[in-house]
Design a protein around this motif. Structure first.
Motif, PDB file in Angstrom:
ATOM      1  N   THR A 119       0.831  -1.198   0.000  1.00  0.00           N
ATOM      2  CA  THR A 119       0.000   0.000   0.000  1.00  0.00           C
ATOM      3  C   THR A 119       0.867   1.251   0.000  1.00  0.00           C
ATOM      4  O   THR A 119       0.568   2.234  -0.691  1.00  0.00           O
ATOM      5  CB  THR A 119      -0.935  -0.002   1.224  1.00  0.00           C
ATOM      6  N   GLN A 120       1.968   1.221   0.749  1.00  0.00           N
ATOM      7  CA  GLN A 120       2.910   2.345   0.723  1.00  0.00           C
ATOM      8  C   GLN A 120       3.526   2.509  -0.662  1.00  0.00           C
ATOM      9  O   GLN A 120       3.698   3.638  -1.150  1.00  0.00           O
ATOM     10  CB  GLN A 120       4.011   2.123   1.765  1.00  0.00           C
ATOM     11  N   ALA A 121       3.863   1.382  -1.303  1.00  0.00           N
ATOM     12  CA  ALA A 121       4.422   1.446  -2.655  1.00  0.00           C
ATOM     13  C   ALA A 121       3.412   2.044  -3.622  1.00  0.00           C
ATOM     14  O   ALA A 121       3.763   2.847  -4.500  1.00  0.00           O
ATOM     15  CB  ALA A 121       4.837   0.047  -3.117  1.00  0.00           C
ATOM     16  N   LEU A 122       2.164   1.689  -3.444  1.00  0.00           N
ATOM     17  CA  LEU A 122       1.115   2.207  -4.324  1.00  0.00           C
ATOM     18  C   LEU A 122       0.913   3.704  -4.121  1.00  0.00           C
ATOM     19  O   LEU A 122       0.615   4.433  -5.074  1.00  0.00           O
ATOM     20  CB  LEU A 122      -0.188   1.455  -4.062  1.00  0.00           C
ATOM     21  N   ASP A 123       1.083   4.174  -2.900  1.00  0.00           N
ATOM     22  CA  ASP A 123       0.983   5.611  -2.644  1.00  0.00           C
ATOM     23  C   ASP A 123       2.046   6.384  -3.425  1.00  0.00           C
ATOM     24  O   ASP A 123       1.807   7.520  -3.861  1.00  0.00           O
ATOM     25  CB  ASP A 123       1.148   5.892  -1.143  1.00  0.00           C
ATOM     26  N   LEU A 124       3.217   5.766  -3.604  1.00  0.00           N
ATOM     27  CA  LEU A 124       4.294   6.421  -4.339  1.00  0.00           C
ATOM     28  C   LEU A 124       4.085   6.353  -5.852  1.00  0.00           C
ATOM     29  O   LEU A 124       4.555   7.230  -6.586  1.00  0.00           O
ATOM     30  CB  LEU A 124       5.642   5.773  -3.984  1.00  0.00           C
ATOM     31  N   ALA A 125       3.404   5.311  -6.322  1.00  0.00           N
ATOM     32  CA  ALA A 125       3.198   5.135  -7.774  1.00  0.00           C
ATOM     33  C   ALA A 125       1.818   4.543  -7.994  1.00  0.00           C
ATOM     34  O   ALA A 125       1.676   3.326  -8.183  1.00  0.00           O
ATOM     35  CB  ALA A 125       4.279   4.233  -8.354  1.00  0.00           C
ATOM     36  N   PRO A 126       0.770   5.368  -7.979  1.00  0.00           N
ATOM     37  CA  PRO A 126      -0.605   4.857  -8.008  1.00  0.00           C
ATOM     38  C   PRO A 126      -0.958   4.027  -9.240  1.00  0.00           C
ATOM     39  O   PRO A 126      -1.869   3.204  -9.178  1.00  0.00           O
ATOM     40  CB  PRO A 126      -1.451   6.133  -7.956  1.00  0.00           C
ATOM     41  N   GLN A 127      -0.285   4.239 -10.362  1.00  0.00           N
ATOM     42  CA  GLN A 127      -0.599   3.501 -11.582  1.00  0.00           C
ATOM     43  C   GLN A 127       0.372   2.355 -11.860  1.00  0.00           C
ATOM     44  O   GLN A 127       0.316   1.747 -12.937  1.00  0.00           O
ATOM     45  CB  GLN A 127      -0.612   4.462 -12.781  1.00  0.00           C
ATOM     46  N   ASP A 128       1.223   2.040 -10.882  1.00  0.00           N
ATOM     47  CA  ASP A 128       2.191   0.955 -11.065  1.00  0.00           C
ATOM     48  C   ASP A 128       1.456  -0.377 -10.925  1.00  0.00           C
ATOM     49  O   ASP A 128       0.880  -0.682  -9.873  1.00  0.00           O
ATOM     50  CB  ASP A 128       3.294   1.072 -10.009  1.00  0.00           C
ATOM     51  N   VAL A 129       1.473  -1.199 -11.954  1.00  0.00           N
ATOM     52  CA  VAL A 129       0.697  -2.441 -11.946  1.00  0.00           C
ATOM     53  C   VAL A 129       1.276  -3.467 -10.975  1.00  0.00           C
ATOM     54  O   VAL A 129       0.542  -4.313 -10.448  1.00  0.00           O
ATOM     55  CB  VAL A 129       0.609  -3.020 -13.371  1.00  0.00           C
ATOM     56  N   GLU A 130       2.588  -3.407 -10.709  1.00  0.00           N
ATOM     57  CA  GLU A 130       3.203  -4.454  -9.892  1.00  0.00           C
ATOM     58  C   GLU A 130       2.656  -4.505  -8.467  1.00  0.00           C
ATOM     59  O   GLU A 130       2.309  -5.589  -7.985  1.00  0.00           O
ATOM     60  CB  GLU A 130       4.728  -4.287  -9.887  1.00  0.00           C
ATOM     61  N   PRO A 131       2.564  -3.370  -7.727  1.00  0.00           N
ATOM     62  CA  PRO A 131       1.954  -3.481  -6.390  1.00  0.00           C
ATOM     63  C   PRO A 131       0.470  -3.849  -6.438  1.00  0.00           C
ATOM     64  O   PRO A 131      -0.033  -4.503  -5.523  1.00  0.00           O
ATOM     65  CB  PRO A 131       2.165  -2.089  -5.774  1.00  0.00           C
ATOM     66  N   LEU A 132      -0.225  -3.467  -7.501  1.00  0.00           N
ATOM     67  CA  LEU A 132      -1.631  -3.853  -7.626  1.00  0.00           C
ATOM     68  C   LEU A 132      -1.765  -5.370  -7.736  1.00  0.00           C
ATOM     69  O   LEU A 132      -2.607  -5.989  -7.073  1.00  0.00           O
ATOM     70  CB  LEU A 132      -2.247  -3.175  -8.848  1.00  0.00           C
ATOM     71  N   VAL A 133      -0.924  -5.952  -8.571  1.00  0.00           N
ATOM     72  CA  VAL A 133      -0.927  -7.406  -8.724  1.00  0.00           C
ATOM     73  C   VAL A 133      -0.563  -8.086  -7.408  1.00  0.00           C
ATOM     74  O   VAL A 133      -1.210  -9.050  -6.970  1.00  0.00           O
ATOM     75  CB  VAL A 133       0.060  -7.814  -9.840  1.00  0.00           C
ATOM     76  N   ALA A 134       0.482  -7.578  -6.753  1.00  0.00           N
ATOM     77  CA  ALA A 134       0.926  -8.195  -5.503  1.00  0.00           C
ATOM     78  C   ALA A 134      -0.113  -8.048  -4.397  1.00  0.00           C
ATOM     79  O   ALA A 134      -0.279  -8.942  -3.564  1.00  0.00           O
ATOM     80  CB  ALA A 134       2.256  -7.587  -5.077  1.00  0.00           C
ATOM     81  N   LEU A 135      -0.823  -6.913  -4.370  1.00  0.00           N
ATOM     82  CA  LEU A 135      -1.880  -6.725  -3.376  1.00  0.00           C
ATOM     83  C   LEU A 135      -3.000  -7.747  -3.594  1.00  0.00           C
ATOM     84  O   LEU A 135      -3.509  -8.341  -2.631  1.00  0.00           O
ATOM     85  CB  LEU A 135      -2.437  -5.311  -3.464  1.00  0.00           C
ATOM     86  N   ALA A 136      -3.405  -7.938  -4.828  1.00  0.00           N
ATOM     87  CA  ALA A 136      -4.437  -8.932  -5.111  1.00  0.00           C
ATOM     88  C   ALA A 136      -3.986 -10.313  -4.663  1.00  0.00           C
ATOM     89  O   ALA A 136      -4.747 -11.071  -4.050  1.00  0.00           O
ATOM     90  CB  ALA A 136      -4.762  -8.935  -6.606  1.00  0.00           C
ATOM     91  N   ASP A 137      -2.740 -10.634  -4.942  1.00  0.00           N
ATOM     92  CA  ASP A 137      -2.215 -11.949  -4.582  1.00  0.00           C
ATOM     93  C   ASP A 137      -2.160 -12.132  -3.071  1.00  0.00           C
ATOM     94  O   ASP A 137      -2.508 -13.201  -2.546  1.00  0.00           O
ATOM     95  CB  ASP A 137      -0.828 -12.112  -5.189  1.00  0.00           C
TER      96      ASP A 137
END
Length: 270
Positions: A119-137
């Motif tokens: 979630t912290q990584a996503l705050d730094l790069a909201p459109q970065d697909v990698e943390p989105l994928v990892a969060l879902a996983d």
């Protein structure tokens, strides 16, 4: 786009080797060669390259991050955590070290801590697909299917052709009992990347659920997980619809893509 970005891993390894003949002390070339080698599971050679990169440039975040990732692949968790944390300290505005720390936390099944870091990584790069994928996983690993579906949808919206973003909804659908929908998403992912390991594993889990004999074998051994992508494609070809299957047999088997080391070592949908 480089050969590494295109998934042409052997070509990338050779390109970095040739670059290092001109400048043997170029840390970035050593680090990226380590990444490419690790994608081919040549972990001993990857560790040597990563350690060389760190020795040549001990203050560069990239060298610590790559070394941490390679150490994680070797299951040397405390050392991996130390180097990824160092990368984080050297690059506070970069989401990549946070993703790396999340990957380390997932080995001892600390998925909730991994979610915080992602979630912290996503705050730094909201459109970065990698943390989105990892969060879902991470949510899926904890059985939070609704949350996993939310982040999987966000990943698909951020990068529709990303193989992991395509296959994640398949894992969600399989958890909900929709086998045909799960198979369809795996086939879509394989159209994007014919050797995507997670799509192949999703098909393997589907096949194991549909066949009692194969299911017992799949759950009782690690043989399937060790198969190369071409062998797995042959084994699982019958599970693909005629359209995707024809496309797959016509396409060359690409090098394995990079991804979360923890996620690539386990099947989500058991």
């Amino acid at each position: 786009m480089s050969a590494l970005d295109r998934g042409q891993i052997p070509a990338a390894i050779d390109g970095f080797r040739r670059a290092l003949t001109f400048d043997p002390e170029e840390p970035r070339a050593h680090a990226l060669r380590a990444v490419a080698l690790s994608l081919l599971k040549r972990l001993g050679a990857a560790l040597i390259e990563a350690q060389t990169a760190r020795r040549l440039s001990p203050a560069a975040p990239l060298t610590h991050l790559v070394l941490g990732r390679v150490l994680l692949a070797h299951r040397r968790l405390s050392e991996a955590r130390e180097h990824v944390a160092t990368a984080r300290g050297l690059a506070l505005s970069d989401p990549a070290p946070l993703r790396g720390l999340a990957a380390v936390e997932r080995y001892p099944d600390r998925d909730d801590r991994a979610v915080e870091l992602l979630t912290q990584a996503l705050d730094l790069a909201p459109q970065d697909v990698e943390p989105l994928v990892a969060l879902a996983d991470a949510h899926l690993a904890r059985g939070r299917v609704d949350d996993a579906e939310h982040w999987a949808r966000a990943a698909r919206e951020a990068e529709p052709e990303h193989a992991d973003a395509l296959v994640l909804p398949g894992h969600v659908l399989l958890r909900r009992g929709d086998v045909s929908g799960a198979r369809e998403h795996a086939a879509w992912a394989l159209r994007t990347d014919v050797s995507d390991p997670d799509a192949l594993r999703l098909l393997a889990v589907i096949k194991a659920r549909e066949s009692l004999l194969l299911g017992l074998w799949f759950r009782g051994s690690s043989v399937l997980a060790g198969l190369g992508p071409s062998a797995m494609l042959v084994l699982l070809a019958a599970d693909l619809a005629p359209g995707p299957a024809a496309a797959l047999t016509a396409a060359p088997v690409a090098a394995l893509r990079g991804g979360d080391v923890h996620r690539a070592s386990c099947a989500r949908s058991t």
